[in-house]
Design a protein around this motif. Structure first.
Motif, PDB file in Angstrom:
ATOM      1  N   PHE A   1       0.657 -11.759  -4.041  1.00 31.26           N
ATOM      2  CA  PHE A   1       1.439 -11.439  -2.845  1.00 31.26           C
ATOM      3  C   PHE A   1       0.664 -11.803  -1.583  1.00 31.26           C
ATOM      4  O   PHE A   1       1.232 -12.342  -0.619  1.00 31.26           O
ATOM      5  CB  PHE A   1       1.783  -9.949  -2.849  1.00 31.26           C
ATOM      6  CG  PHE A   1       2.651  -9.521  -1.697  1.00 31.26           C
ATOM      7  CD1 PHE A   1       3.929 -10.029  -1.555  1.00 31.26           C
ATOM      8  CD2 PHE A   1       2.179  -8.618  -0.758  1.00 31.26           C
ATOM      9  CE1 PHE A   1       4.732  -9.631  -0.486  1.00 31.26           C
ATOM     10  CE2 PHE A   1       2.974  -8.225   0.309  1.00 31.26           C
ATOM     11  CZ  PHE A   1       4.248  -8.729   0.434  1.00 31.26           C
ATOM     12  N   ALA A   2      -0.649 -11.539  -1.580  1.00 31.89           N
ATOM     13  CA  ALA A   2      -1.474 -11.882  -0.422  1.00 31.89           C
ATOM     14  C   ALA A   2      -1.528 -13.397  -0.229  1.00 31.89           C
ATOM     15  O   ALA A   2      -1.415 -13.905   0.896  1.00 31.89           O
ATOM     16  CB  ALA A   2      -2.887 -11.326  -0.597  1.00 31.89           C
ATOM     17  N   PHE A   3      -1.686 -14.154  -1.330  1.00 34.99           N
ATOM     18  CA  PHE A   3      -1.682 -15.617  -1.241  1.00 34.99           C
ATOM     19  C   PHE A   3      -0.345 -16.125  -0.717  1.00 34.99           C
ATOM     20  O   PHE A   3      -0.288 -17.081   0.067  1.00 34.99           O
ATOM     21  CB  PHE A   3      -1.978 -16.239  -2.606  1.00 34.99           C
ATOM     22  CG  PHE A   3      -3.378 -16.003  -3.096  1.00 34.99           C
ATOM     23  CD1 PHE A   3      -4.435 -15.946  -2.211  1.00 34.99           C
ATOM     24  CD2 PHE A   3      -3.642 -15.852  -4.455  1.00 34.99           C
ATOM     25  CE1 PHE A   3      -5.737 -15.733  -2.654  1.00 34.99           C
ATOM     26  CE2 PHE A   3      -4.936 -15.644  -4.906  1.00 34.99           C
ATOM     27  CZ  PHE A   3      -5.976 -15.586  -4.004  1.00 34.99           C
ATOM     28  N   ASN A   4       0.725 -15.488  -1.162  1.00 34.30           N
ATOM     29  CA  ASN A   4       2.057 -15.896  -0.739  1.00 34.30           C
ATOM     30  C   ASN A   4       2.235 -15.694   0.763  1.00 34.30           C
ATOM     31  O   ASN A   4       2.794 -16.554   1.454  1.00 34.30           O
ATOM     32  CB  ASN A   4       3.114 -15.113  -1.513  1.00 34.30           C
ATOM     33  CG  ASN A   4       4.516 -15.629  -1.258  1.00 34.30           C
ATOM     34  OD1 ASN A   4       5.103 -15.384  -0.218  1.00 34.30           O
ATOM     35  ND2 ASN A   4       5.058 -16.336  -2.238  1.00 34.30           N
ATOM     36  N   ILE A   5       1.769 -14.556   1.265  1.00 29.15           N
ATOM     37  CA  ILE A   5       1.886 -14.280   2.695  1.00 29.15           C
ATOM     38  C   ILE A   5       1.090 -15.299   3.509  1.00 29.15           C
ATOM     39  O   ILE A   5       1.583 -15.853   4.507  1.00 29.15           O
ATOM     40  CB  ILE A   5       1.409 -12.848   3.017  1.00 29.15           C
ATOM     41  CG1 ILE A   5       2.403 -11.825   2.456  1.00 29.15           C
ATOM     42  CG2 ILE A   5       1.252 -12.659   4.526  1.00 29.15           C
ATOM     43  CD1 ILE A   5       2.006 -10.396   2.714  1.00 29.15           C
TER      44      ILE A   5
ATOM     45  N   LEU B   1      12.066 -15.241   0.457  1.00 29.45           N
ATOM     46  CA  LEU B   1      12.795 -14.613  -0.645  1.00 29.45           C
ATOM     47  C   LEU B   1      11.846 -14.239  -1.778  1.00 29.45           C
ATOM     48  O   LEU B   1      11.979 -13.171  -2.391  1.00 29.45           O
ATOM     49  CB  LEU B   1      13.878 -15.564  -1.154  1.00 29.45           C
ATOM     50  CG  LEU B   1      14.732 -15.063  -2.324  1.00 29.45           C
ATOM     51  CD1 LEU B   1      15.439 -13.762  -1.956  1.00 29.45           C
ATOM     52  CD2 LEU B   1      15.755 -16.124  -2.724  1.00 29.45           C
ATOM     53  N   GLY B   2      10.870 -15.104  -2.043  1.00 32.32           N
ATOM     54  CA  GLY B   2       9.893 -14.792  -3.085  1.00 32.32           C
ATOM     55  C   GLY B   2       9.095 -13.538  -2.767  1.00 32.32           C
ATOM     56  O   GLY B   2       8.800 -12.738  -3.660  1.00 32.32           O
ATOM     57  N   LYS B   3       8.743 -13.368  -1.502  1.00 29.73           N
ATOM     58  CA  LYS B   3       8.002 -12.152  -1.110  1.00 29.73           C
ATOM     59  C   LYS B   3       8.851 -10.910  -1.325  1.00 29.73           C
ATOM     60  O   LYS B   3       8.349  -9.873  -1.758  1.00 29.73           O
ATOM     61  CB  LYS B   3       7.568 -12.259   0.351  1.00 29.73           C
ATOM     62  CG  LYS B   3       6.384 -13.166   0.584  1.00 29.73           C
ATOM     63  CD  LYS B   3       5.785 -12.974   1.956  1.00 29.73           C
ATOM     64  CE  LYS B   3       6.718 -13.484   3.034  1.00 29.73           C
ATOM     65  NZ  LYS B   3       6.871 -14.961   2.970  1.00 29.73           N
TER      66      LYS B   3
END
Length: 214
Positions: free
Chosen positions: A14-18, A101-103
């Motif tokens: 989640f952190a990488f995604n952000i 949307l993934g987040k």
């Protein structure tokens, strides 16, 4: 394997995604995707131009810190823009929406994991869908970067409106500073997606079976 079973794997993902999403949004708004040097042009075309996906900025001297700067924003009605820029605009917009949307799906899955109210199939599907969206978003960003690189290497020109005072093709051109940021954004989105898909529910966690309503 323990890391991929732990919910901390999803927290890291989640952190990488952000971070990837923030970098992709930032580079999308920058003009430094291509840098054009117009050294032999006469004034007012002489100088430097930074060409981005949504705007182009011109500098009256070959110095990015020059105060004489003028920026022009694009719109979907600009038919003079080359195909690669118009496609890259849509790819980057789609990547930002898919990342968002993934987040949302990851947050929903993490809430179920840490609350201990899990339905195995539903939770796994949430993480899997989030991972797929992140991978697609990363692929879209990489496609935009690759196409931009191809245009620079082939020294392709752009027919800007005469009011921009930019020639069809510069004396020389190179990749701008927005490209490394876009590559980093794509890498983080792909890494996030792979970590999310690899997630497995811990064997010792309490799972609530799905109950079908009759």
């Amino acid at each position: 394997m323990a890391f991929f079973v732990s919910p901390n794997c999803q927290a890291a993902s989640f952190a990488f995604n952000i971070l990837g999403w923030m970098f992709s949004m930032t580079c999308m708004g920058l003009a430094e995707w291509r840098v054009w040097y117009m050294e032999s042009s006469s004034a007012p075309s002489r100088g430097l131009a930074c060409i981005g996906m949504w705007k182009v900025c011109t500098y009256q001297s070959a110095n990015l810190h020059s105060r004489k700067i003028e920026c022009h924003r694009y719109s979907y009605s600009d038919t003079d823009l080359p195909l690669d820029i118009r496609i890259a605009q849509n790819l980057l917009l789609a990547a930002s929406l898919l990342g968002l949307l993934g987040k949302a799906l990851t947050v929903t899955g993490l809430l179920r994991v840490y609350a201990g109210q899990l339905q195995k199939n539903t939770t796994s599907n949430l993480f899997c869908a989030s991972g797929v969206l992140s991978i697609i978003a990363g692929a879209f960003i990489l496609t935009a970067v690759t196409w931009n690189y191809h245009s620079v290497m082939n020294e392709e020109g752009i027919r800007f409106p005469p009011s921009f005072h930019i020639p069809f093709r510069p004396d020389r051109q190179e990749m701008g500073s927005a490209v490394p940021m876009a590559v980093l954004a794509a890498f983080l989105m792909l890494l996030s997606g792979l970590l999310t898909i690899s997630f497995q529910l811990p064997p010792n966690i309490r799972v609530y079976p799905e109950v079908s309503q009759v």
